[in-house]
Write a protein that holds these residues in place. Structure first.
Motif, PDB file in Angstrom:
ATOM      1  N   GLY A  17      22.348 -13.945  37.933  1.00  0.00           N
ATOM      2  CA  GLY A  17      22.033 -15.362  38.081  1.00  0.00           C
ATOM      3  C   GLY A  17      21.152 -15.875  36.959  1.00  0.00           C
ATOM      4  N   VAL A  18      20.150 -15.091  36.589  1.00  0.00           N
ATOM      5  CA  VAL A  18      19.266 -15.483  35.484  1.00  0.00           C
ATOM      6  C   VAL A  18      20.057 -15.558  34.182  1.00  0.00           C
ATOM      7  CG1 VAL A  18      17.303 -14.728  34.075  1.00  0.00           C
ATOM      8  CG2 VAL A  18      17.146 -14.652  36.567  1.00  0.00           C
ATOM      9  N   LEU A  19      20.899 -14.561  33.927  1.00  0.00           N
ATOM     10  CA  LEU A  19      21.724 -14.575  32.717  1.00  0.00           C
ATOM     11  C   LEU A  19      22.684 -15.772  32.709  1.00  0.00           C
ATOM     12  CD1 LEU A  19      22.540 -10.774  32.365  1.00  0.00           C
ATOM     13  CD2 LEU A  19      21.038 -12.145  30.907  1.00  0.00           C
ATOM     14  N   PHE A  20      23.302 -16.037  33.847  1.00  0.00           N
ATOM     15  CA  PHE A  20      24.216 -17.170  33.974  1.00  0.00           C
ATOM     16  C   PHE A  20      23.487 -18.474  33.655  1.00  0.00           C
ATOM     17  CE2 PHE A  20      28.495 -16.797  35.480  1.00  0.00           C
ATOM     18  CZ  PHE A  20      28.914 -18.089  35.732  1.00  0.00           C
ATOM     19  N   PHE A  21      22.307 -18.640  34.232  1.00  0.00           N
ATOM     20  CA  PHE A  21      21.543 -19.875  34.047  1.00  0.00           C
ATOM     21  C   PHE A  21      21.107 -20.033  32.594  1.00  0.00           C
ATOM     22  CE2 PHE A  21      17.899 -22.698  34.311  1.00  0.00           C
ATOM     23  CZ  PHE A  21      18.359 -23.678  35.169  1.00  0.00           C
ATOM     24  N   THR A  22      20.570 -18.974  31.994  1.00  0.00           N
ATOM     25  CA  THR A  22      20.083 -19.078  30.616  1.00  0.00           C
ATOM     26  C   THR A  22      21.230 -19.285  29.633  1.00  0.00           C
ATOM     27  OG1 THR A  22      20.032 -16.666  30.402  1.00  0.00           O
ATOM     28  CG2 THR A  22      17.979 -17.757  31.016  1.00  0.00           C
ATOM     29  N   GLU A  23      22.370 -18.658  29.868  1.00  0.00           N
ATOM     30  CA  GLU A  23      23.518 -18.865  28.981  1.00  0.00           C
ATOM     31  C   GLU A  23      24.098 -20.261  29.160  1.00  0.00           C
ATOM     32  OE1 GLU A  23      24.670 -16.876  26.460  1.00  0.00           O
ATOM     33  OE2 GLU A  23      22.848 -15.758  26.916  1.00  0.00           O
ATOM     34  N   ALA A  24      24.043 -20.800  30.362  1.00  0.00           N
ATOM     35  CA  ALA A  24      24.541 -22.160  30.600  1.00  0.00           C
ATOM     36  C   ALA A  24      23.693 -23.183  29.856  1.00  0.00           C
ATOM     37  CB  ALA A  24      24.556 -22.464  32.100  1.00  0.00           C
ATOM     38  N   LEU A  25      22.423 -22.890  29.661  1.00  0.00           N
ATOM     39  CA  LEU A  25      21.564 -23.805  28.908  1.00  0.00           C
ATOM     40  C   LEU A  25      22.003 -23.934  27.457  1.00  0.00           C
ATOM     41  CD1 LEU A  25      18.049 -22.809  30.282  1.00  0.00           C
ATOM     42  CD2 LEU A  25      19.310 -24.922  30.729  1.00  0.00           C
ATOM     43  N   LYS A  26      22.731 -22.955  26.958  1.00  0.00           N
ATOM     44  CA  LYS A  26      23.189 -22.968  25.574  1.00  0.00           C
ATOM     45  C   LYS A  26      24.448 -23.814  25.367  1.00  0.00           C
ATOM     46  CE  LYS A  26      21.299 -18.374  24.753  1.00  0.00           C
ATOM     47  NZ  LYS A  26      21.614 -16.976  24.435  1.00  0.00           N
TER      48      LYS A  26
END
Length: 151
Positions: A17-26
């Motif tokens: 979830g953290v990886l998904f969220f941080t990558e979505a910010l890009k």
């Protein structure tokens, strides 16, 4: 499932979830000036995974492991997990060649029958309705694109 499995799974899904969220910010913002851009949905999924994983972590550490003799309901069900994992991998691999409606229908029927065997008619009806309605709504109403039917 067992408490140990719940703890490990919740930590893994929290990280995802953290990886998904941080990558979505890009992901870049919408070029049309809309407040709802292409990163809203992935960020929402990441945030949902984070929240639900956190709840599972808290619940698994609060719960007390109490097992009675012959109680198999808490034992890990690896066979079901592997069947659904295989179906999900097959879904990803066959989505383009077979199209959204067929692969989603087959995946849902496999998942429903894995979770609750024997109820074929409801499984077939729900899988067909879900696949068809989502495809129609997304392609015709929202104007999106999904892999169509094979020729």
């Amino acid at each position: 499932m067992t408490l140990r499995f719940d703890r490990i799974a919740s930590i893994v899904f929290f990280i995802i979830g953290v990886l998904f969220f941080t990558e979505a910010l890009k992901i870049s913002d919408s070029a049309y000036g809309s407040s709802v851009g292409p990163k809203i949905f992935p960020m929402g999924l990441g945030a949902s995974l984070i929240v639900l994983s956190t709840l599972l972590i808290v619940q698994s550490f609060k719960a007390k492991s109490v097992k009675t003799a012959g109680d198999e309901s808490d034992s890990p069900q690896y066979k079901r997990f592997l069947i659904i994992l295989g179906a999900a991998i097959g879904y990803v691999l066959l989505l383009e060649p077979l199209g959204y409606v067929i692969t989603t229908f087959v995946f849902l029927v496999i998942a429903f029958q894995t979770l609750e065997r024997g109820k074929w008619l409801p499984s077939l009806l729900i899988a067909a309705a879900f696949s068809g309605i989502i495809y129609y709504g997304y392609v015709n109403i929202l104007g999106g694109s999904l892999p169509g039917f094979p020729i």
